[in-house]
Design an enzyme around this catalytic site. Structure first.
Site, PDB file in Angstrom:
ATOM      1  N   LYS A 174       0.825  -1.223   0.000  1.00 48.45           N
ATOM      2  CA  LYS A 174       0.000   0.000   0.000  1.00 48.45           C
ATOM      3  C   LYS A 174       0.858   1.271   0.000  1.00 48.45           C
ATOM      4  O   LYS A 174       0.575   2.206  -0.711  1.00 48.45           O
ATOM      5  CB  LYS A 174      -0.918   0.049   1.235  1.00 48.45           C
ATOM      6  CG  LYS A 174      -2.093  -0.870   1.170  1.00 48.45           C
ATOM      7  CD  LYS A 174      -3.155  -0.508   2.200  1.00 48.45           C
ATOM      8  CE  LYS A 174      -2.638  -0.419   3.627  1.00 48.45           C
ATOM      9  NZ  LYS A 174      -2.117  -1.673   4.175  1.00 48.45           N
ATOM     10  N   ARG A 191      -9.472   1.948   9.466  1.00 44.34           N
ATOM     11  CA  ARG A 191      -9.068   0.573   9.729  1.00 44.34           C
ATOM     12  C   ARG A 191     -10.188  -0.222  10.387  1.00 44.34           C
ATOM     13  O   ARG A 191     -10.044  -1.418  10.594  1.00 44.34           O
ATOM     14  CB  ARG A 191      -7.880   0.597  10.670  1.00 44.34           C
ATOM     15  CG  ARG A 191      -6.573   0.185  10.025  1.00 44.34           C
ATOM     16  CD  ARG A 191      -5.555   0.208  11.119  1.00 44.34           C
ATOM     17  NE  ARG A 191      -4.332  -0.447  10.827  1.00 44.34           N
ATOM     18  CZ  ARG A 191      -3.299   0.082  10.213  1.00 44.34           C
ATOM     19  NH1 ARG A 191      -3.387   1.281   9.707  1.00 44.34           N
ATOM     20  NH2 ARG A 191      -2.180  -0.599  10.090  1.00 44.34           N
ATOM     21  N   ARG A 200      10.862  -7.107   4.717  1.00 50.45           N
ATOM     22  CA  ARG A 200      10.760  -5.651   4.592  1.00 50.45           C
ATOM     23  C   ARG A 200      11.710  -4.946   5.571  1.00 50.45           C
ATOM     24  O   ARG A 200      11.867  -5.357   6.715  1.00 50.45           O
ATOM     25  CB  ARG A 200       9.311  -5.253   4.877  1.00 50.45           C
ATOM     26  CG  ARG A 200       9.017  -3.806   4.679  1.00 50.45           C
ATOM     27  CD  ARG A 200       7.564  -3.592   4.454  1.00 50.45           C
ATOM     28  NE  ARG A 200       6.823  -3.438   5.698  1.00 50.45           N
ATOM     29  CZ  ARG A 200       5.585  -2.949   5.743  1.00 50.45           C
ATOM     30  NH1 ARG A 200       4.964  -2.603   4.630  1.00 50.45           N
ATOM     31  NH2 ARG A 200       4.964  -2.840   6.882  1.00 50.45           N
ATOM     32  N   ARG A 233      11.120  -3.480  11.155  1.00 47.96           N
ATOM     33  CA  ARG A 233      10.289  -2.783  12.132  1.00 47.96           C
ATOM     34  C   ARG A 233       9.777  -3.775  13.159  1.00 47.96           C
ATOM     35  O   ARG A 233       9.477  -4.912  12.823  1.00 47.96           O
ATOM     36  CB  ARG A 233       9.097  -2.116  11.424  1.00 47.96           C
ATOM     37  CG  ARG A 233       9.442  -0.755  10.920  1.00 47.96           C
ATOM     38  CD  ARG A 233       8.412  -0.097  10.069  1.00 47.96           C
ATOM     39  NE  ARG A 233       7.047  -0.553  10.165  1.00 47.96           N
ATOM     40  CZ  ARG A 233       6.104  -0.189   9.300  1.00 47.96           C
ATOM     41  NH1 ARG A 233       6.389   0.612   8.308  1.00 47.96           N
ATOM     42  NH2 ARG A 233       4.864  -0.622   9.423  1.00 47.96           N
ATOM     43  N   ARG A 286      -1.418  -8.627  13.358  1.00 49.28           N
ATOM     44  CA  ARG A 286      -1.907  -7.568  12.467  1.00 49.28           C
ATOM     45  C   ARG A 286      -2.833  -8.144  11.390  1.00 49.28           C
ATOM     46  O   ARG A 286      -3.841  -7.540  11.042  1.00 49.28           O
ATOM     47  CB  ARG A 286      -0.728  -6.829  11.831  1.00 49.28           C
ATOM     48  CG  ARG A 286       0.039  -5.991  12.846  1.00 49.28           C
ATOM     49  CD  ARG A 286       1.350  -5.488  12.281  1.00 49.28           C
ATOM     50  NE  ARG A 286       1.169  -4.465  11.265  1.00 49.28           N
ATOM     51  CZ  ARG A 286       2.071  -4.177  10.331  1.00 49.28           C
ATOM     52  NH1 ARG A 286       3.205  -4.844  10.272  1.00 49.28           N
ATOM     53  NH2 ARG A 286       1.850  -3.215   9.478  1.00 49.28           N
TER      54      ARG A 286
HETATM   55  P1  AMP Z   1       0.785   0.903   9.369  1.00 51.53           P
HETATM   56  O1  AMP Z   1       2.080   1.543   9.023  1.00 51.53           O
HETATM   57  O2  AMP Z   1      -0.382   1.471   8.604  1.00 51.53           O
HETATM   58  O3  AMP Z   1       0.837  -0.603   9.267  1.00 51.53           O
HETATM   59  O4  AMP Z   1       0.479   1.250  10.913  1.00 51.53           O
HETATM   60  C1  AMP Z   1       1.381   0.885  11.932  1.00 51.53           C
HETATM   61  C2  AMP Z   1       0.670   0.935  13.276  1.00 51.53           C
HETATM   62  O5  AMP Z   1       0.163   2.264  13.526  1.00 51.53           O
HETATM   63  C3  AMP Z   1      -0.541   0.026  13.396  1.00 51.53           C
HETATM   64  O6  AMP Z   1      -0.192  -1.312  13.709  1.00 51.53           O
HETATM   65  C4  AMP Z   1      -1.297   0.729  14.546  1.00 51.53           C
HETATM   66  O7  AMP Z   1      -0.700   0.469  15.801  1.00 51.53           O
HETATM   67  C5  AMP Z   1      -1.077   2.209  14.227  1.00 51.53           C
HETATM   68  N1  AMP Z   1      -2.133   2.737  13.322  1.00 51.53           N
HETATM   69  C6  AMP Z   1      -1.986   3.187  12.052  1.00 51.53           C
HETATM   70  N2  AMP Z   1      -3.154   3.587  11.546  1.00 51.53           N
HETATM   71  C7  AMP Z   1      -4.084   3.394  12.519  1.00 51.53           C
HETATM   72  C8  AMP Z   1      -5.487   3.592  12.590  1.00 51.53           C
HETATM   73  N3  AMP Z   1      -6.182   4.056  11.549  1.00 51.53           N
HETATM   74  N4  AMP Z   1      -6.115   3.287  13.775  1.00 51.53           N
HETATM   75  C9  AMP Z   1      -5.436   2.812  14.826  1.00 51.53           C
HETATM   76  N5  AMP Z   1      -4.106   2.577  14.820  1.00 51.53           N
HETATM   77  C10 AMP Z   1      -3.423   2.865  13.662  1.00 51.53           C
END
Ligand code: AMP
Length: 212
Positions: free
Chosen positions: A13, A87, A126, A158, A169
């Site tokens: 994404k 989300r 990654r 990460r 996740r």
């Molecule tokens: P991502 O980089 O989008 O995978 O996000 C990494 C982490 O950020 C996620 O595992 C959540 O802990 C937090 N996060 C990102 N976007 C959201 C969201 N819309 N709602 C809640 N937590 C979020």
């Protein structure tokens, strides 16, 4: 054009959002990156959410919304591609009045999907630059392993890409994010994209979809 990108972690994404940013001039707004910036800057919010993010759980809606609204308001009408938000169905519902308050319309929701075993393989390969946050992976490896092509800083796995956290996740995605697919389909905004192809093939399809 204002877009939302949906899809499990590890479907590219972020890379697709960057492509859309460069090709169509939409600002890439990633809630994950915005929240990671809070953590990296050691703000009060950052200290509060760091353990939550490291565990793969979701950050409290009120915190994400505050950070997101500030960012979208700061765009002052520039189009955007939203990555990582909404989300949950609740976040999908909250996004509508938030955009209405800012006078913004959502034009399209792209949902990218891939089989689970491919996602796990991609995420464990990654790496992210500790400094400029650029992502490297199977499709786009860095030229020198462990070092960022852009700024020469170290690239690392990460915490939330560690195998146990990835499983959590993906479980979260299937349980609480997937229902957004029907939510946006019902609003006539959803386009599905098969993520189990090369990035070039995906870029070509996205380009076709978004070209006037
Ligand atoms: P991502 O980089 O989008 O995978 O996000 C990494 C982490 O950020 C996620 O595992 C959540 O802990 C937090 N996060 C990102 N976007 C959201 C969201 N819309 N709602 C809640 N937590 C979020």
């Amino acid at each position: 054009m204002n877009l939302v990108l949906l899809g499990p972690p590890g479907t590219g994404k972020g890379t697709i959002a960057k492509f859309i940013e460069v090709r169509f001039g939409c600002a890439h707004v990633s809630t994950g990156d915005l929240l990671r910036d809070e953590v990296a800057s050691r703000t009060a919010v950052g200290l509060e959410i760091e353990p939550v993010m490291n565990s793969g759980a979701l950050v409290d809606d009120a915190i994400v919304l505050r950070v997101l609204e500030k960012t979208l308001a700061g765009l002052k009408g520039k189009s955007f591609v939203l990555d990582g938000f909404p989300r949950t169905l609740e976040q999908g519902e909250i996004l509508e009045p938030l955009l209405a308050r800012l006078g913004i319309a959502l034009d399209l929701v792209l949902e990218i999907d891939s089989p689970e075993e491919i996602i796990v393989k991609r995420l464990s390969a990654r790496r992210q630059c500790v400094s400029c946050k650029r992502i490297y992976g199977l499709d786009v490896p860095s030229k020198n392993e462990g070092l960022c092509d852009e700024c020469g800083s170290q690239t690392v796995l990460r915490k939330d890409d560690e195998p146990e956290v990835v499983k959590e996740r993906l479980r979260l995605y299937n349980d609480i994010t997937r229902p957004l697919s029907d939510f946006y389909s019902g609003r006539g905004l959803l386009r599905k994209i098969d993520g189990d192809r090369t990035l070039q093939e995906i870029f070509a399809e996205v380009e076709k979809l978004l070209s006037p």
